[in-house]
Design an enzyme around this catalytic site. Structure first.
Site, PDB file in Angstrom:
ATOM      1  N   HIS A   5     -18.470   2.644  67.615  1.00 23.33           N
ATOM      2  CA  HIS A   5     -19.251   1.402  67.594  1.00 23.33           C
ATOM      3  C   HIS A   5     -19.890   1.174  66.222  1.00 23.33           C
ATOM      4  O   HIS A   5     -21.113   1.037  66.094  1.00 23.33           O
ATOM      5  CB  HIS A   5     -20.318   1.415  68.694  1.00 23.33           C
ATOM      6  CG  HIS A   5     -20.713   0.029  69.134  1.00 23.33           C
ATOM      7  ND1 HIS A   5     -21.077  -0.276  70.424  1.00 23.33           N
ATOM      8  CD2 HIS A   5     -20.803  -1.141  68.448  1.00 23.33           C
ATOM      9  CE1 HIS A   5     -21.381  -1.569  70.512  1.00 23.33           C
ATOM     10  NE2 HIS A   5     -21.229  -2.109  69.328  1.00 23.33           N
ATOM     11  N   GLU A  36     -20.661   4.444  76.606  1.00 19.49           N
ATOM     12  CA  GLU A  36     -20.994   4.878  75.248  1.00 19.49           C
ATOM     13  C   GLU A  36     -22.207   5.812  75.293  1.00 19.49           C
ATOM     14  O   GLU A  36     -23.163   5.527  75.994  1.00 19.49           O
ATOM     15  CB  GLU A  36     -21.285   3.672  74.347  1.00 19.49           C
ATOM     16  CG  GLU A  36     -20.070   2.796  74.108  1.00 19.49           C
ATOM     17  CD  GLU A  36     -20.316   1.658  73.113  1.00 19.49           C
ATOM     18  OE1 GLU A  36     -21.401   1.634  72.482  1.00 19.49           O
ATOM     19  OE2 GLU A  36     -19.437   0.796  72.964  1.00 19.49           O
TER      20      GLU A  36
END
Length: 304
Positions: free
Chosen positions: A278, A259
């Protein structure tokens, strides 16, 4: 007493701290060197998933008594260093449960009814009605892996949609399962029988790559995988292979092993995959609850 807020925090949480008579200093996501400067005279620090509260940061804060994470995970806090110093570490694990559960269903709807795909086609000027045949959820089996706070909320929603609810958890709570019309099964049975598999487990040694090639092959070719837990619960390479070879029908993902997700990542090429950055806890309500809960804990601890 002084509290450093090192990440965005709801105004109601700031009010709680100020009403208690604390001086509040705010600086959004300082890097480690800047954080070391800021913590020299603070009694408490509030973070989110960042910045990282490293051993160096903790050792630079002689007055520090509380580290608060406005959210669920504690991955960005050196817990061992905090323990050595007798510093309390608190968080707000229940604050975002409903928000994450609702996002999981949002991802499910987007995959099951091809909403994201249809939206892209509409913006391209393509009337892709024939390509957008979807499925209903009523009567389908949802397999919830992890029956904690979030899994419970997912089960409540699934029950309202008339879905059969299968549950997997190493510590089964039969009473809670009855409340949502769910029944426990072993993981392999859940994977084989579910039309939807949704993951709600923490990332620990036992759950790292829990969904691997072997387990993806157990799933129905018509099944949908949802992951709003932690990216590394799923073996990404195995998932890409499963999507390429049609072992499953699609996936909805909010978390990733890497990420932010790189622009040209293999997962971005599939029309039957919906991706979000997210955002499970990214609701006004969850942020307010998370902030207020940790602020109240700080007040309780510092006021004795």
């Amino acid at each position: 007493m002084k509290v450093l807020v090192a990440a965005p925090l709801h105004e109601k949480a700031i009010e709680v701290l100020k009403k208690a008579g604390f001086e509040v200093v705010y600086e959004e996501y300082p890097d480690e060197e800047r954080l070391i400067e800021l913590v020299k005279d603070v009694d408490a620090i509030i973070v989110r998933s960042k910045p990282k509260v490293t051993r160096r940061v903790i050792e630079s804060a002689p007055k520090l008594k509380v580290i608060a994470r406005a959210g669920v995970g504690l991955d960005n806090i050196d817990l061992e260093a905090a323990k050595e110093r007798g510093i309390k570490v608190v968080n707000s694990p229940g604050a975002s449960s409903r928000s994450v559960a609702e996002l999981a269903f949002g991802l499910l709807f987007a995959v099951a009814r091809k909403i994201a795909f249809a939206d892209r086609k509409m913006r391209e000027g393509v009337w892709a009605k024939k390509q957008c045949m979807g499925i209903e959820l009523e009567g389908k089996t949802i397999g919830i892996v992890g029956f904690g706070r979030i899994g419970y909320q997912v089960a409540k929603i699934a029950n309202a949609f008339g879905m059969r609810v299968l549950l997997y958890d190493p510590y089964p709570n039969e009473e809670r399962a009855k409340e949502v019309g769910g029944q426990f099964a072993d993981l392999e049975t859940l994977l084989r029988e579910s039309d939807v598999v949704t993951l709600h487990v923490p990332l620990v040694d036992a759950t790292y790559h829990m969904i691997n090639e072997e387990r993806l092959k157990l799933m129905k070719p018509t099944a949908i995988l949802i992951n709003a837990a932690r990216g590394a619960v799923v073996d990404t390479n195995a998932l890409v292979k499963a999507l390429e070879e049609g072992w499953i029908a699609g996936a909805g993902l909010d978390v990733y092993e890497e990420e932010p997700l790189p622009k040209d990542h293999p997962l971005t090429k599939f029309d039957n995959v919906v991706l979000t950055p997210h955002i499970g806890a990214s609701t006004v309500e969850a942020q307010m609850r998370a902030g207020v809960q940790v602020a109240e804990q700080i007040v309780e601890i510092l006021k004795g």
